[in-house]
Scaffold this motif. Structure first.
Motif, short mmCIF file in Angstrom:
data_model
loop_
_atom_site.label_atom_id
_atom_site.label_comp_id
_atom_site.label_asym_id
_atom_site.label_seq_id
_atom_site.Cartn_x
_atom_site.Cartn_y
_atom_site.Cartn_z
N ALA A 115 0.82 -1.21 0.00
CA ALA A 115 0.00 0.00 0.00
C ALA A 115 0.86 1.26 0.00
CB ALA A 115 -0.93 0.00 1.21
N ILE A 116 1.93 1.26 0.79
CA ILE A 116 2.83 2.41 0.84
C ILE A 116 3.46 2.65 -0.53
CG2 ILE A 116 5.01 3.26 1.78
CD1 ILE A 116 4.24 1.86 4.42
N CYS A 117 3.92 1.59 -1.14
CA CYS A 117 4.54 1.71 -2.48
C CYS A 117 3.52 2.20 -3.50
CB CYS A 117 5.11 0.36 -2.91
SG CYS A 117 6.52 -0.20 -1.93
N PHE A 118 2.29 1.73 -3.39
CA PHE A 118 1.23 2.14 -4.32
C PHE A 118 0.93 3.63 -4.16
CE2 PHE A 118 -3.35 1.98 -5.77
CZ PHE A 118 -3.07 1.61 -7.08
N GLY A 143 -3.12 5.08 -1.19
CA GLY A 143 -2.50 4.13 -0.29
C GLY A 143 -3.53 3.25 0.42
N PHE A 144 -4.59 3.89 0.93
CA PHE A 144 -5.63 3.11 1.61
C PHE A 144 -6.37 2.20 0.63
CE2 PHE A 144 -5.47 6.17 5.23
CZ PHE A 144 -5.29 5.23 6.22
N MET A 145 -6.62 2.70 -0.58
CA MET A 145 -7.27 1.83 -1.56
C MET A 145 -6.34 0.68 -1.95
SD MET A 145 -10.04 1.16 -3.03
CE MET A 145 -11.06 2.63 -2.99
N GLY A 146 -5.05 0.98 -2.08
CA GLY A 146 -4.08 -0.08 -2.36
C GLY A 146 -4.04 -1.11 -1.24
N LEU A 147 -4.21 -0.64 0.00
CA LEU A 147 -4.24 -1.55 1.14
C LEU A 147 -5.43 -2.50 1.05
CD1 LEU A 147 -2.96 -2.16 4.00
CD2 LEU A 147 -4.70 -0.62 4.92
N ILE A 148 -6.59 -1.95 0.69
CA ILE A 148 -7.80 -2.76 0.58
C ILE A 148 -7.69 -3.74 -0.58
CG2 ILE A 148 -10.29 -2.70 0.20
CD1 ILE A 148 -9.32 -1.66 2.94
N LEU A 204 -12.87 19.74 0.08
CA LEU A 204 -11.96 18.75 0.66
C LEU A 204 -12.72 17.71 1.46
CD1 LEU A 204 -9.09 17.76 1.26
CD2 LEU A 204 -9.02 19.37 3.18
N VAL A 205 -13.68 18.17 2.28
CA VAL A 205 -14.47 17.24 3.09
C VAL A 205 -15.27 16.30 2.20
CG1 VAL A 205 -16.40 17.07 4.71
CG2 VAL A 205 -14.62 18.79 5.07
N ASN A 206 -15.86 16.83 1.14
CA ASN A 206 -16.63 16.01 0.20
C ASN A 206 -15.73 14.97 -0.46
OD1 ASN A 206 -18.90 15.30 -1.59
ND2 ASN A 206 -17.71 16.34 -3.16
N PHE A 207 -14.56 15.40 -0.88
CA PHE A 207 -13.61 14.50 -1.55
C PHE A 207 -13.17 13.37 -0.62
CE2 PHE A 207 -9.17 13.38 -2.50
CZ PHE A 207 -9.30 12.91 -3.80
N LEU A 208 -12.77 13.74 0.60
CA LEU A 208 -12.29 12.73 1.54
C LEU A 208 -13.40 11.80 1.98
CD1 LEU A 208 -9.90 14.89 3.76
CD2 LEU A 208 -9.26 13.23 2.02
N THR A 209 -14.58 12.36 2.23
CA THR A 209 -15.71 11.54 2.68
C THR A 209 -16.07 10.49 1.65
OG1 THR A 209 -16.60 13.35 4.00
CG2 THR A 209 -18.10 11.56 3.45
N GLN A 210 -16.15 10.92 0.39
CA GLN A 210 -16.51 9.98 -0.67
C GLN A 210 -15.45 8.89 -0.83
OE1 GLN A 210 -17.35 12.21 -4.22
NE2 GLN A 210 -19.24 13.06 -3.41
N ASN A 211 -14.18 9.28 -0.79
CA ASN A 211 -13.12 8.29 -0.99
C ASN A 211 -12.99 7.36 0.20
OD1 ASN A 211 -11.34 8.78 -3.59
ND2 ASN A 211 -12.04 10.77 -2.89
N ILE A 212 -13.11 7.89 1.41
CA ILE A 212 -13.06 7.04 2.60
C ILE A 212 -14.26 6.10 2.61
CG2 ILE A 212 -13.24 7.03 5.12
CD1 ILE A 212 -11.64 9.67 5.09
N GLY A 213 -15.41 6.62 2.20
CA GLY A 213 -16.61 5.80 2.15
C GLY A 213 -16.45 4.63 1.19
N VAL A 214 -15.90 4.90 0.01
CA VAL A 214 -15.69 3.84 -0.97
C VAL A 214 -14.70 2.81 -0.44
CG1 VAL A 214 -14.69 3.32 -3.24
CG2 VAL A 214 -16.28 5.24 -2.97
N THR A 215 -13.64 3.29 0.21
CA THR A 215 -12.64 2.38 0.77
C THR A 215 -13.27 1.46 1.81
OG1 THR A 215 -10.90 4.03 0.42
CG2 THR A 215 -10.41 2.23 1.94
N MET A 216 -14.09 2.02 2.69
CA MET A 216 -14.73 1.22 3.73
C MET A 216 -15.74 0.23 3.13
SD MET A 216 -13.17 1.98 6.38
CE MET A 216 -14.16 0.89 7.41
#
Length: 233
Positions: A115-118, A143-148, A204-216
């Protein structure tokens, strides 16, 4: 295509030399099961991306229309372009090197390293050096998406599931919603009278929320899928 073949050969050599394994260690068999994993991953990621775009459209009052210049014969080319880019990244980050890292470092350290490398890789692919804020955000998101996705490899014991997830997301983003480097493809955005551009903190909040939501959501999907696999044995 030549690059993918080279990656396959290198993967075969690395696995053979370092682990005494063949390419089957990457989970190409049984083919029916792997095709199903690929399809499920593609479908889930595509639907997740569509949901994100619907939510974003509701917030900004953005609408979409079919590209007037779309040639339907080009859609397979759009898919092929995304598939090649996905396979290139998957063989690097969720292929032989991840398998070896898991075997030698353990599952947790292996997928975290991947994930770090990604995440760092996307600094180069996006050309972000010098923009610290963007580097941090992109590193965290990719990185988080790569982790998942690496977790998907670990749980499914195959590259098929992460390839499907990666391809579903990229094709939907790049081709269907025309947000990739190839420009307008299937749908194009229409900024009407009531369009509102999100800026600053709300953006920024919208961007992070959507991406964190997809990751989860993807994590829960992989966890559910892995549990179903266990229940079948």
């Amino acid at each position: 295509m030549v690059g993918i073949i080279v990656q396959l050969v290198l993967s075969w050599l690395i696995l053979g030399i370092l682990q005494k394994q063949s390419l089957s260690a990457l989970g190409f068999y049984p083919p029916k099961k792997r095709i199903l994993q690929l399809f499920l991953g593609l479908l889930f990621a595509s639907m997740s991306c569509i949901l994100v775009e619907i939510l974003n459209s509701e917030l900004t009052h953005l609408s979409w229309k079919l590209n007037d210049n779309l040639n339907y014969m080009d859609i397979p080319n759009y898919l092929w372009w995304n598939l090649k880019s996905v396979l290139f990244e998957e063989f690097i980050f969720r292929g032989a090197l991840l398998y070896i890292a898991i075997q030698r470092l353990g599952a947790k350290k292996g997928i975290v390293l991947s994930a770090i490398c990604f995440g760092i890789y996307h600094w180069f692919s996006y050309g972000l050096f010098g923009n610290i804020a963007s580097m941090v955000i992109v590193f965290l998101i990719t990185g988080f998406m790569g982790l998942i996705w690496a977790l998907g490899f670990l749980k499914s014991k195959s590259m098929a599931l992460p390839i499907g997830l990666h391809l579903g997301w990229n094709f939907t983003t790049n081709a269907i919603f025309s947000k990739g480097p190839m420009g307008d493809q299937i749908l194009i955005p229409v900024k009407g009278l009531y369009y509102t551009q999100l800026t600053g903190v709300p953006s920024l909040v919208n961007f992070l929320t959507q991406n964190i939501g997809v990751t989860m959501l993807t994590y829960l999907f992989i966890k559910f899928y892995a549990q179903k696999e266990c229940d079948n044995y």
